[in-house]
Design an enzyme around this catalytic site. Structure first.
Site, PDB file in Angstrom:
ATOM      1  CG  HIS A 125       6.794  -0.059   2.300  1.00  0.00           C
ATOM      2  ND1 HIS A 125       6.664   0.957   2.056  1.00  0.00           N
ATOM      3  CD2 HIS A 125       8.065  -0.244   2.581  1.00  0.00           C
ATOM      4  CE1 HIS A 125       7.728   1.578   1.892  1.00  0.00           C
ATOM      5  NE2 HIS A 125       8.665   0.861   1.952  1.00  0.00           N
ATOM      6  CG  HIS A 166       0.092   1.891   2.689  1.00  0.00           C
ATOM      7  ND1 HIS A 166       1.302   2.713   2.340  1.00  0.00           N
ATOM      8  CD2 HIS A 166      -0.911   2.640   2.477  1.00  0.00           C
ATOM      9  CE1 HIS A 166       0.706   3.747   1.713  1.00  0.00           C
ATOM     10  NE2 HIS A 166      -0.617   3.667   1.795  1.00  0.00           N
ATOM     11  CG  HIS A 168      -4.277   1.916  -1.197  1.00  0.00           C
ATOM     12  ND1 HIS A 168      -3.731   2.629  -2.324  1.00  0.00           N
ATOM     13  CD2 HIS A 168      -3.915   2.608  -0.113  1.00  0.00           C
ATOM     14  CE1 HIS A 168      -3.119   3.781  -1.878  1.00  0.00           C
ATOM     15  NE2 HIS A 168      -3.259   3.662  -0.377  1.00  0.00           N
ATOM     16  CD  GLU A 169      -5.089   1.855   3.408  1.00  0.00           C
ATOM     17  OE1 GLU A 169      -4.212   2.053   4.075  1.00  0.00           O
ATOM     18  OE2 GLU A 169      -5.646   2.922   2.748  1.00  0.00           O
TER      19      GLU A 169
END
Length: 678
Positions: free
Chosen positions: A474, A471, A467-468
């Site tokens: 991105h 980010h 999940h992290e």
């Protein structure tokens, strides 16, 4: 000042050299430089353009950001009193400056003139439009007295949010408890090793428990002692409140009241009915009513499944151990026993296949297959702690595109949770068009290596890591050259979780797991039988999990749509009312969840916690394209990068999603993924 490391233009922060007494002088000097730059730009008399006004102002702000970033980060991961004091001394100064700029009518008019330039490319036009919105939401058009009051509120909120987080950290660190082997019956060896390590660190015999996430979760999930589970549960859910073992010592009650009141007053000064309406100006969702309808529909779809799931746990607890009054501190324990029985699968069976080192390697391989990039370790980079590692991100041709600090393990004086933050942002620098490369911090709180063994993660921790990392990608894969739309900048807050939640899906797929799920001792791949059982657990208690998230989201939304700011009793009443409407699990009266809800009281999610579910609709829908076209289809990965990750905030999120998916988002893929489809 020449010996202040925060004022040097080093490629990366010189963490070991940074001392608390460097912080305030550096920030003072850089703020003075920013003000001098701004006044110089305004004094030229030349018609403002991107090149002669916006770009040099952004360059000054970037210098300030690069000095503040390591300070902010160290305050979160190696927190100590003198650094905390230096950090807090700078917060009001930074808030005052940013509000001062955002309320300066001269700067606003300059941006308006830049916005009229028809030659701006799309990214810069979007950046200028976003800036004009921020000027309006900072009160630039207010009369002087109201504008001054708005500025005071901004500074006060910054101080209150920092104190909220400090109280939570201090309350978490304060609770420890010695324990015997008998009391810890049921805990896996990895958790016992952590407790032994904590005891050694504190120079006490036997075992010691604390409220760091790996230890707390291990006790709640595995400890057979119901009394111990209740004790640690109460300590955890009463942190930073007026009750519990440290009741009143770090009480966030007055901070919550004032934070909500300040936001309510800000909204009123700007002419909005409530703070949520202000927040929606920066979101994909248009109104609080649209969000409320979205959350309510999800709750209605999930409720019957959640009720059935809870009844199943109650029945199982009664039949297996004679517990007929299932309490909040029993739920995780009996849910895990039920999961183990149904799927014949335990966390400890899976953990040997998920060493932290292999999971990180898996992250990098997934990114490589999808986006044609690779991560290479560097050992010559200065760190803030021995656990930290640094990696360079390279294109297929070896061109460096960015960097990543990885800090995986829980420790004292480190903020709980997991997050990505920026160290450097990708932006154009200098007249020759050079590029400052992006650098990210990826921070988690996983179980550290214990007893000479490698760190072994639960599958849930692997999901958190992916999940992290979403980010992080991105931030790192952006191709934008202007800071206001680079990486996650300029991305609507309810779309910013799209890449992170999308990447979680690879943690469940055989083709991806084969890249890294190998036994840390034998090298054996995750057996097919184990994978089949793991996949079967994905929607286990999906209804209850969804309602829990909707409870948080609706509490946040309702709190920030109240016509008047509530007191502590009013805040509790809002939460109780939401639970009455959507929750199937009702916590005990002493539960003070809101006192540790840092996302909305100390983070960026005020009137925005719903963003997790909103973006999950987008991510589930986006993942279906990979299901249709191939999990590692390079064309699909390239399309995702080009349509979304490389675009940053250069276009509205809805438009970027359409570019990738070819249509508007649908809620049905999420419902199918969670086993909630009709």
């Amino acid at each position: 000042m020449t010996d202040n490391p925060l004022l040097r233009d080093d490629p990366l922060p010189p963490f070991p050299e940074i001392r608390p007494d460097h912080v305030e002088p550096a920030i003072d000097a850089l703020l003075a430089e920013c003000r001098e730059t701004l006044e110089g730009l305004l004094a030229t008399g030349a018609p403002p353009t991107w090149d002669n006004f916006v770009a040099p102002l952004e360059a000054a702000h970037d210098r300030l950001s690069k000095a503040w970033s390591p300070v902010r980060h160290m305050n979160a991961v190696v927190n100590e009193q003198s650094l905390r004091e230096a950090y807090n001394a700078c917060l009001p100064k930074l808030s005052a400056y940013h509000t001062e700029v955002a309320q300066d009518e001269r700067v606003f008019r300059a941006y308006q003139r830049v916005a009229a330039d028809a030659t701006l490319d799309r990214a810069r036009a979007k950046a200028v439009d976003d800036a004009q919105l921020e000027f309006r939401l900072a009160g630039v058009s207010l009369p002087e007295e109201r504008r001054r009051r708005f500025s005071e509120l901004v500074q006060r909120l910054s101080e209150l949010s920092s104190r909220f987080q400090e109280h939570l950290l201090d309350a978490t660190n304060a609770w420890t408890r010695p324990a015997t082997a008998e009391e810890l019956d049921g805990l896996p060896e990895s958790a016992l090793g952590m407790a032994r390590q904590a005891a050694e660190r504190a120079s006490v015999e036997g075992y010691q428990l604390n409220l760091e996430p790996p230890t707390f979760l291990a006790v709640m999930t595995h400890a057979r002692s119901r009394e111990l589970r209740r004790e640690i549960y109460e300590a955890y859910v009463t942190r930073a409140s007026e009750t519990g073992p440290h009741g009143g010592r770090w009480d966030n009650t007055p901070l919550m009241e004032e934070i909500v009141a300040c936001r309510r007053e800000q909204a009123a000064l700007l002419g909005y009915g409530n703070y949520a309406e202000v927040a929606m100006e920066r979101r994909m969702a248009r109104t609080p009513e649209e969000v409320r309808s979205f959350l309510t529909e999800l709750a209605e779809r999930a409720r019957s499944k959640a009720e059935a799931e809870l009844e199943e746990v109650r029945r199982f607890a009664a039949e297996s151990e004679g517990v007929k009054d299932l309490q909040a501190w029993d739920l995780a324990y009996f849910s895990e026993r039920l999961r183990e029985q149904r799927f014949e699968l335990t966390e400890e069976e899976l953990r040997p296949y998920f060493s932290a080192e292999a999971a990180v390697g898996g992250l990098f391989q997934v990114a490589g297959r999808l986006f044609g990039v690779r991560f290479e370790p560097r050992s010559d980079v200065p760190f803030w702690h021995p656990d930290v590692r640094y990696y360079e991100l390279l294109d297929a041709d070896g061109t460096v595109r960015g960097g990543l600090y990885l800090d995986l393990y829980a420790r004292p004086h480190k903020r709980g949770g997991a997050w990505m933050d920026e160290c450097r942002v990708r932006r154009r620098i200098g007249r020759e068009g050079g590029i400052q490369l992006p650098v990210a911090y990826l921070t988690c709180n996983f179980t550290p290596p214990v007893g000479g063994k490698p760190a072994l993660l639960t599958h849930e921790e692997v999901v958190t890591l992916f999940h992290e990392f979403g980010h992080t990608l991105h931030h790192l894969l952006t191709r934008q050259e202007w800071q206001p739309v680079s990486g996650i900048h300029g991305v609507e807050w309810d779309a910013v979780e799209l890449p992170s939640q999308l990447l979680e899906n690879w943690c469940w797929e055989r083709e991806a797991l084969d890249l890294f799920a190998v036994h840390h001792e034998t090298g054996e791949r995750l057996p097919e039988d184990l994978h089949r059982r793991l996949r079967a657990t994905r929607d286990f208690q999906a209804g209850m999990k969804l309602l829990r998230q909707l409870e948080f989201s609706l509490f946040d939304l309702e709190l920030h749509t109240l016509p008047e700011a509530p007191d502590a009793a009013g805040i509790q009443a809002v939460l109780d009312g939401v639970r009455e409407r959507v929750a199937v699990v009702r916590p005990p009266e002493f539960n003070r969840f809101q006192h540790s809800f840092a996302h909305i009281f100390a983070g960026g999610y005020a009137a925005g916690y719903y963003s997790y579910k909103w973006a999950e609709v987008l991510s589930a829908d986006a993942f279906e394209r990979f299901v249709e076209e191939g999990l590692f289809n390079p064309d699909t990965g390239r399309d995702l990068a080009r349509a979304i990750l490389e675009q940053g905030g250069s276009a509205p999120a809805r438009e970027l999603f359409r570019a990738f998916r070819g249509r508007e988002p649908s809620i049905e893929p999420l419902l199918r993924q969670m086993g909630l489809a009709a």
